[in-house]
Scaffold this motif. Structure first.
Motif, PDB file in Angstrom:
ATOM      1  N   GLU A  54     109.318  23.829 -13.551  1.00  0.00           N
ATOM      2  CA  GLU A  54     110.248  23.057 -14.381  1.00  0.00           C
ATOM      3  C   GLU A  54     111.047  23.955 -15.333  1.00  0.00           C
TER       4      GLU A  54
ATOM      5  N   ALA B  16     113.639  25.816 -13.174  1.00  0.00           N
ATOM      6  CA  ALA B  16     114.770  24.931 -12.870  1.00  0.00           C
ATOM      7  C   ALA B  16     115.759  24.892 -14.031  1.00  0.00           C
ATOM      8  N   LYS B  17     115.247  24.861 -15.276  1.00  0.00           N
ATOM      9  CA  LYS B  17     116.132  24.879 -16.456  1.00  0.00           C
ATOM     10  C   LYS B  17     116.931  26.177 -16.514  1.00  0.00           C
TER      11      LYS B  17
ATOM     12  N   ARG C 217     117.770  28.177 -14.065  1.00  0.00           N
ATOM     13  CA  ARG C 217     118.761  28.249 -12.985  1.00  0.00           C
ATOM     14  C   ARG C 217     119.997  27.396 -13.269  1.00  0.00           C
ATOM     15  N   LYS C 218     119.886  26.412 -14.161  1.00  0.00           N
ATOM     16  CA  LYS C 218     121.019  25.559 -14.516  1.00  0.00           C
ATOM     17  C   LYS C 218     121.921  26.193 -15.573  1.00  0.00           C
ATOM     18  N   THR C 219     121.497  27.312 -16.139  1.00  0.00           N
ATOM     19  CA  THR C 219     122.268  27.944 -17.208  1.00  0.00           C
ATOM     20  C   THR C 219     122.950  29.212 -16.711  1.00  0.00           C
TER      21      THR C 219
ATOM     22  N   THR D  87     121.721  33.259 -21.024  1.00  0.00           N
ATOM     23  CA  THR D  87     121.506  32.135 -21.927  1.00  0.00           C
ATOM     24  C   THR D  87     120.016  31.950 -22.168  1.00  0.00           C
TER      25      THR D  87
ATOM     26  N   VAL E 150     116.793  29.957 -22.765  1.00  0.00           N
ATOM     27  CA  VAL E 150     116.274  28.617 -22.534  1.00  0.00           C
ATOM     28  C   VAL E 150     114.973  28.517 -23.315  1.00  0.00           C
TER      29      VAL E 150
END
Length: 117
Positions: free
Chosen positions: A91, A94-95, A97-99, A103, A105
């Motif tokens: 999880e 996944a966060k 990879r979205k940025t 950045t 996280v």
């Protein structure tokens, strides 16, 4: 019946992996706090943890906050450690990879949950 057993086994393995990951992070944070106290003579008042993707791979970053006794202002000490992608919980990965690369996280809340569990 066999499918349920396989799913339960995989779930147990994933949970064990999360536990090992957070134990490593907590141990690293404790060592860093101890080194800060020894080297700088500071008492750490707070910690935040992050993970970020860089060109060199994933990095775990911990920020330690303390109040400077002379200036009475808050200061920050930052430590960064490389981590393998396989060590990062899905999880959180996944966060990341979205940025955009670089950045931060935040993983502080997940760490609090893991410590409290």
């Amino acid at each position: 019946m066999i499918a349920i057993a396989v799913i339960l086994l995989l779930t147990a393995a994933m949970i064990q992996g999360l536990i090992v990951f957070w134990r490593n992070i907590v141990g690293w944070i404790k060592k860093a706090v101890k080194k800060i106290k020894e080297a700088l003579g500071l008492m750490v008042d707070g910690t935040r943890t992050f993970i970020l993707q860089t060109a060199q791979g994933l990095k775990n970053r911990s920020k330690y906050y303390y109040k400077n006794q002379a200036t009475r202002e808050w200061e920050e000490v930052v430590y960064t450690k490389s981590v393998e992608e396989s060590e990062v919980p899905p999880e959180i990965l996944a966060k990341v990879r979205k940025t955009m690369a670089g950045t931060e996280v935040s993983t502080t809340e997940e760490l609090k949950l893991a410590i409290g569990a």
